[in-house]
Design a protein around this motif. Structure first.
Motif, PDB file in Angstrom:
ATOM      1  N   GLY A 146       0.795  -1.215   0.000  1.00  0.00           N
ATOM      2  CA  GLY A 146       0.000   0.000   0.000  1.00  0.00           C
ATOM      3  C   GLY A 146       0.826   1.264   0.000  1.00  0.00           C
ATOM      4  N   HIS A 147       2.141   1.151  -0.109  1.00  0.00           N
ATOM      5  CA  HIS A 147       2.995   2.336  -0.092  1.00  0.00           C
ATOM      6  C   HIS A 147       2.913   3.124  -1.396  1.00  0.00           C
ATOM      7  CE1 HIS A 147       6.839   4.458  -0.878  1.00  0.00           C
ATOM      8  NE2 HIS A 147       6.750   4.777   0.399  1.00  0.00           N
ATOM      9  N   SER A 148       2.822   2.434  -2.547  1.00  0.00           N
ATOM     10  CA  SER A 148       2.885   3.098  -3.840  1.00  0.00           C
ATOM     11  C   SER A 148       1.742   2.645  -4.732  1.00  0.00           C
ATOM     12  CB  SER A 148       4.231   2.822  -4.520  1.00  0.00           C
ATOM     13  OG  SER A 148       5.306   3.271  -3.727  1.00  0.00           O
ATOM     14  N   ASP A 149       1.519   3.424  -5.802  1.00  0.00           N
ATOM     15  CA  ASP A 149       0.461   3.128  -6.764  1.00  0.00           C
ATOM     16  C   ASP A 149       1.001   2.436  -8.006  1.00  0.00           C
ATOM     17  OD1 ASP A 149      -1.851   4.548  -5.447  1.00  0.00           O
ATOM     18  OD2 ASP A 149      -0.456   6.212  -5.617  1.00  0.00           O
ATOM     19  N   LEU A 150       2.183   2.849  -8.448  1.00  0.00           N
ATOM     20  CA  LEU A 150       2.841   2.241  -9.601  1.00  0.00           C
ATOM     21  C   LEU A 150       4.297   1.984  -9.235  1.00  0.00           C
ATOM     22  CD1 LEU A 150       0.903   4.774 -10.811  1.00  0.00           C
ATOM     23  CD2 LEU A 150       1.538   3.683 -12.954  1.00  0.00           C
ATOM     24  N   ALA A 151       4.942   1.092  -9.965  1.00  0.00           N
ATOM     25  CA  ALA A 151       6.367   0.813  -9.758  1.00  0.00           C
ATOM     26  C   ALA A 151       7.007   0.555 -11.111  1.00  0.00           C
ATOM     27  CB  ALA A 151       6.568  -0.383  -8.829  1.00  0.00           C
ATOM     28  N   ILE A 152       8.218   1.074 -11.279  1.00  0.00           N
ATOM     29  CA  ILE A 152       8.911   0.897 -12.549  1.00  0.00           C
ATOM     30  C   ILE A 152      10.352   0.478 -12.285  1.00  0.00           C
ATOM     31  CG2 ILE A 152       7.474   2.626 -13.678  1.00  0.00           C
ATOM     32  CD1 ILE A 152       9.839   4.560 -13.534  1.00  0.00           C
ATOM     33  N   GLY A 153      10.896  -0.307 -13.185  1.00  0.00           N
ATOM     34  CA  GLY A 153      12.314  -0.573 -13.169  1.00  0.00           C
ATOM     35  C   GLY A 153      13.047   0.548 -13.882  1.00  0.00           C
ATOM     36  N   SER A 157      19.345   4.675 -13.028  1.00  0.00           N
ATOM     37  CA  SER A 157      19.792   4.951 -11.665  1.00  0.00           C
ATOM     38  C   SER A 157      21.296   4.684 -11.561  1.00  0.00           C
ATOM     39  CB  SER A 157      19.037   4.064 -10.670  1.00  0.00           C
ATOM     40  OG  SER A 157      19.625   4.118  -9.399  1.00  0.00           O
ATOM     41  N   ARG A 158      21.940   5.364 -10.629  1.00  0.00           N
ATOM     42  CA  ARG A 158      23.379   5.162 -10.443  1.00  0.00           C
ATOM     43  C   ARG A 158      23.706   3.755  -9.976  1.00  0.00           C
ATOM     44  NH1 ARG A 158      25.532  10.740  -7.462  1.00  0.00           N
ATOM     45  NH2 ARG A 158      25.060  12.163  -9.203  1.00  0.00           N
ATOM     46  N   THR A 159      22.759   3.116  -9.291  1.00  0.00           N
ATOM     47  CA  THR A 159      23.015   1.767  -8.780  1.00  0.00           C
ATOM     48  C   THR A 159      22.549   0.677  -9.739  1.00  0.00           C
ATOM     49  OG1 THR A 159      20.927   1.849  -7.542  1.00  0.00           O
ATOM     50  CG2 THR A 159      22.930   2.526  -6.390  1.00  0.00           C
ATOM     51  N   ALA A 160      21.949   1.066 -10.881  1.00  0.00           N
ATOM     52  CA  ALA A 160      21.577   0.066 -11.880  1.00  0.00           C
ATOM     53  C   ALA A 160      22.829  -0.402 -12.622  1.00  0.00           C
ATOM     54  CB  ALA A 160      20.568   0.652 -12.853  1.00  0.00           C
ATOM     55  N   ARG A 161      22.801  -1.648 -13.066  1.00  0.00           N
ATOM     56  CA  ARG A 161      23.906  -2.204 -13.848  1.00  0.00           C
ATOM     57  C   ARG A 161      23.359  -2.581 -15.224  1.00  0.00           C
ATOM     58  NH1 ARG A 161      26.645  -6.683 -10.091  1.00  0.00           N
ATOM     59  NH2 ARG A 161      24.476  -7.399 -10.068  1.00  0.00           N
ATOM     60  N   VAL A 162      23.872  -1.903 -16.242  1.00  0.00           N
ATOM     61  CA  VAL A 162      23.294  -2.000 -17.582  1.00  0.00           C
ATOM     62  C   VAL A 162      24.388  -2.347 -18.587  1.00  0.00           C
ATOM     63  CG1 VAL A 162      22.059  -0.753 -19.396  1.00  0.00           C
ATOM     64  CG2 VAL A 162      21.494  -0.334 -16.995  1.00  0.00           C
ATOM     65  N   GLY A 228      -0.749  13.035  -9.059  1.00  0.00           N
ATOM     66  CA  GLY A 228      -0.250  12.952  -7.690  1.00  0.00           C
ATOM     67  C   GLY A 228      -0.096  11.541  -7.165  1.00  0.00           C
ATOM     68  N   LEU A 229      -0.163  10.536  -8.047  1.00  0.00           N
ATOM     69  CA  LEU A 229       0.030   9.162  -7.595  1.00  0.00           C
ATOM     70  C   LEU A 229       1.515   8.907  -7.346  1.00  0.00           C
ATOM     71  CD1 LEU A 229      -2.413   7.275  -9.979  1.00  0.00           C
ATOM     72  CD2 LEU A 229      -2.840   8.152  -7.682  1.00  0.00           C
ATOM     73  N   ARG A 230       1.788   7.948  -6.469  1.00  0.00           N
ATOM     74  CA  ARG A 230       3.173   7.667  -6.077  1.00  0.00           C
ATOM     75  C   ARG A 230       3.769   6.588  -6.974  1.00  0.00           C
ATOM     76  NH1 ARG A 230       3.531   6.552  -0.057  1.00  0.00           N
ATOM     77  NH2 ARG A 230       3.412   8.824   0.023  1.00  0.00           N
ATOM     78  N   ILE A 231       4.920   6.893  -7.564  1.00  0.00           N
ATOM     79  CA  ILE A 231       5.616   5.970  -8.461  1.00  0.00           C
ATOM     80  C   ILE A 231       6.915   5.539  -7.794  1.00  0.00           C
ATOM     81  CG2 ILE A 231       6.657   5.668 -10.735  1.00  0.00           C
ATOM     82  CD1 ILE A 231       4.803   7.863 -11.761  1.00  0.00           C
ATOM     83  N   HIS A 232       7.037   4.251  -7.557  1.00  0.00           N
ATOM     84  CA  HIS A 232       8.234   3.690  -6.925  1.00  0.00           C
ATOM     85  C   HIS A 232       9.206   3.229  -8.007  1.00  0.00           C
ATOM     86  CE1 HIS A 232      10.636   1.603  -3.910  1.00  0.00           C
ATOM     87  NE2 HIS A 232      10.609   0.530  -4.682  1.00  0.00           N
ATOM     88  N   GLU A 233      10.487   3.521  -7.849  1.00  0.00           N
ATOM     89  CA  GLU A 233      11.494   3.137  -8.831  1.00  0.00           C
ATOM     90  C   GLU A 233      12.460   2.111  -8.235  1.00  0.00           C
ATOM     91  OE1 GLU A 233      13.436   6.222 -10.906  1.00  0.00           O
ATOM     92  OE2 GLU A 233      11.591   7.261 -11.468  1.00  0.00           O
ATOM     93  N   VAL A 234      12.757   1.096  -9.029  1.00  0.00           N
ATOM     94  CA  VAL A 234      13.652   0.023  -8.608  1.00  0.00           C
ATOM     95  C   VAL A 234      14.836  -0.042  -9.572  1.00  0.00           C
ATOM     96  CG1 VAL A 234      13.887  -2.450  -8.191  1.00  0.00           C
ATOM     97  CG2 VAL A 234      11.730  -1.292  -7.652  1.00  0.00           C
ATOM     98  N   PRO A 235      16.058   0.205  -9.120  1.00  0.00           N
ATOM     99  CA  PRO A 235      17.222   0.032  -9.998  1.00  0.00           C
ATOM    100  C   PRO A 235      17.339  -1.427 -10.417  1.00  0.00           C
ATOM    101  CG  PRO A 235      17.800   1.281  -8.016  1.00  0.00           C
ATOM    102  CD  PRO A 235      16.442   0.700  -7.776  1.00  0.00           C
ATOM    103  N   VAL A 236      17.607  -1.655 -11.687  1.00  0.00           N
ATOM    104  CA  VAL A 236      17.624  -3.026 -12.199  1.00  0.00           C
ATOM    105  C   VAL A 236      18.975  -3.334 -12.847  1.00  0.00           C
ATOM    106  CG1 VAL A 236      15.139  -3.067 -12.593  1.00  0.00           C
ATOM    107  CG2 VAL A 236      16.668  -2.308 -14.429  1.00  0.00           C
ATOM    108  N   ASP A 237      19.257  -4.633 -12.940  1.00  0.00           N
ATOM    109  CA  ASP A 237      20.359  -5.123 -13.759  1.00  0.00           C
ATOM    110  C   ASP A 237      19.757  -5.501 -15.110  1.00  0.00           C
ATOM    111  OD1 ASP A 237      21.876  -4.792 -11.515  1.00  0.00           O
ATOM    112  OD2 ASP A 237      21.860  -6.918 -10.959  1.00  0.00           O
ATOM    113  N   TRP A 238      20.309  -4.963 -16.171  1.00  0.00           N
ATOM    114  CA  TRP A 238      19.658  -5.065 -17.486  1.00  0.00           C
ATOM    115  C   TRP A 238      20.701  -5.327 -18.560  1.00  0.00           C
ATOM    116  CZ3 TRP A 238      19.129  -2.681 -22.300  1.00  0.00           C
ATOM    117  CH2 TRP A 238      17.918  -2.875 -22.967  1.00  0.00           C
ATOM    118  N   VAL A 239      20.439  -6.334 -19.376  1.00  0.00           N
ATOM    119  CA  VAL A 239      21.345  -6.696 -20.471  1.00  0.00           C
ATOM    120  C   VAL A 239      20.585  -6.555 -21.779  1.00  0.00           C
ATOM    121  CG1 VAL A 239      22.801  -8.478 -21.479  1.00  0.00           C
ATOM    122  CG2 VAL A 239      22.620  -8.286 -18.987  1.00  0.00           C
TER     123      VAL A 239
END
Length: 462
Positions: A146-153, A157-162, A228-239
């Motif tokens: 219930g913390h966020s409405d949407l989430a994206i990878g 982000s600086r901590t993502a590995r691409v 005004g919805l909350r969007i959560h972002e997750v740093p991802v490892d992506w190839v």
């Protein structure tokens, strides 16, 4: 396990308070029961990648996801063996569903499946599984809690590995700079094929999204953020997938057209984003108290900014008009022009009123407020003339500034209480005997004439 249909008519009124989802405990293998998570894999002519992708995704969810889940293969008009493989996988694997649409479009496939899914959390990922699946649980956890409405990878982000080529890296970063500059987007990565949304939010948001192709993601995120919805972002490892069939040039052109269309709609205020408003959480301090207006600090700040700019605009106009007419006439003309601009700016920026509804009435009420300001400033000028007929121009401006400051307080009170009262709060907390607003009215003007979803014929196989 058939996909339970949902009503095509979006619910009316604001969104309910965001709560932790009430989910059942995990059953054997995590696949039985009503799914908590529905992961959609949109595909078009993916006969080579489909089976290894689905088996890997299904195995990962069965091992790591603590709640019932479902994997939905959304085949949007494939012409190769994708349909045969998808149907076979739905028979061989528990909690895998295959559905076919008659027309192409990733956005169309996602909207059709999400609109009919009963799962409280909806997600999607690209069939190439470029994103490390260990990011899936962190992606959906804020939605379940219930913390966020949407989430994206996010790959930016600086901590993502691409791992990808310089061309795609440059295109991705340039596109996000365009979004930040044109649509004031604050999310970092619009096109990463790794996203999730709460089901209740999707049912309100999807009817507002027009795109059916690659711009679907961006439009969804921009409208959610503006509401005004909350969007959560997750740093991802992506190839990067070197065999990707995406046409970068065609996709870029389509996205730029979408940016122009959405930007124009937001500037015109034609989107009923107020239906996506969220109340605050369960902290008693966040609840609305009867008789206490909300948003006062924000409105005061907006009013002060608009007022400062309006005052400069007024003084500029007054100085221009004063070269050809008397002080009283210059004051009246300058006030009239600046009052119209001030009402329009306060309507949109201070009190958050969008669209053309009641705009003429608001301007008429603003002119009444203008009349009060005119009386105060004209009276000040008359008093100055009576006290010192040979006063300097600088003295005249100083008197007008003081008179305008005195009128500002009264103008804010009148705008807040009379011109732009907080109707949304009263609608969210109606009187006990007040009838509910009809659904077709609550949906807002932008819903009129819009197609309802799902419109595409689909066949579901389980």
């Amino acid at each position: 396990m058939p996909i339970e249909p949902r009503s095509s008519q979006p619910p009316s009124g604001p969104l309910p308070r965001r709560d932790h989802l009430l989910v059942s405990t995990r059953r054997p293998h995590g696949t039985a029961g009503t799914p908590v998570l529905d992961v959609v894999v949109p595909v078009h002519n993916e006969q080579d990648d489909l089976e290894p992708c689905v088996r890997r995704l299904h195995g990962h969810l069965a091992r790591t996801f603590p709640y019932p889940f479902r994997v939905t293969i959304a085949d949007n008009a494939s012409t190769d063996a994708t349909g045969t493989i998808g149907s076979r996988l739905s028979r061989e694997l528990d909690a895998v569903v295959y559905t076919r649409l008659d027309r192409k479009g990733r956005g169309r496939a996602l909207r059709t499946v999400w609109s009919t899914s009963a799962a409280p959390v909806l997600a999607y990922m690209d069939v190439d599984l470029s994103t490390d699946l260990n990011a899936l649980l962190p992606l959906v956890a804020p939605l379940i809690s219930g913390h966020s409405d949407l989430a994206i990878g996010t790959r930016l982000s600086r901590t993502a590995r691409v791992v990808r080529g310089p061309k795609r890296e440059a295109v991705s970063r340039a596109y996000n700079l365009i979004l930040r500059g044109s649509l004031q987007a604050r999310f970092s990565d619009a096109q990463c094929g790794f996203k999730a949304i709460r089901g209740d939010v999707a049912r309100r948001l999807l009817p507002l999204v027009e795109d059916t192709g690659w711009f679907f993601d961006t439009e969804l995120l921009v409208l959610a953020e503006r509401a005004g919805l909350r969007i959560h972002e997750v740093p991802v490892d992506w190839v990067d997938d070197p065999d990707s069939s995406v046409d970068i040039r065609a996709t870029a052109i389509e996205d730029l057209r979408g940016v122009w269309r959405v930007g124009r709609a937001l500037a015109a205020g034609t989107l009923p984003l107020d239906r996506l408003a969220r109340p605050f959480g369960d902290d008693p301090r966040d609840q609305r108290v009867a008789g206490v207006p909300r948003g006062l600090a924000r409105q005061l700040l907006g009013f002060c900014v608009v007022g400062a700019l309006s005052t400069l605009f007024y003084l500029l106009l007054y100085s221009l008009f004063r070269t050809g007419v008397s002080a009283q006439a210059a004051n009246a003309f300058a006030l009239l022009v600046s009052a119209v601009a001030n009402t329009a700016a306060n309507r949109r920026l201070t009190f958050g009123v969008r669209g053309r509804t009641r705009a003429v009435r608001h301007q008429a009420q603003g002119l009444v407020v203008f009349g009060i300001g005119l009386a105060l400033t004209s009276g000040s000028l008359a008093a100055l003339d009576a006290a010192d007929p040979r006063h300097a121009h600088g003295t005249e401006l100083a008197v007008l500034i003081v008179a305008n400051l005195a009128a500002t307080v009264l103008r804010f009170l009148l705008l807040r209480a009379w011109v732009f009262p907080d109707r949304r709060a009263r609608q969210a907390h109606p009187a006990p005997d007040a009838p509910a607003a009809p659904a077709h009215r609550a949906a807002g003007p932008a819903a009129a004439g819009r197609e309802t979803y799902p419109t595409d014929r689909q066949e579901t196989i389980r």
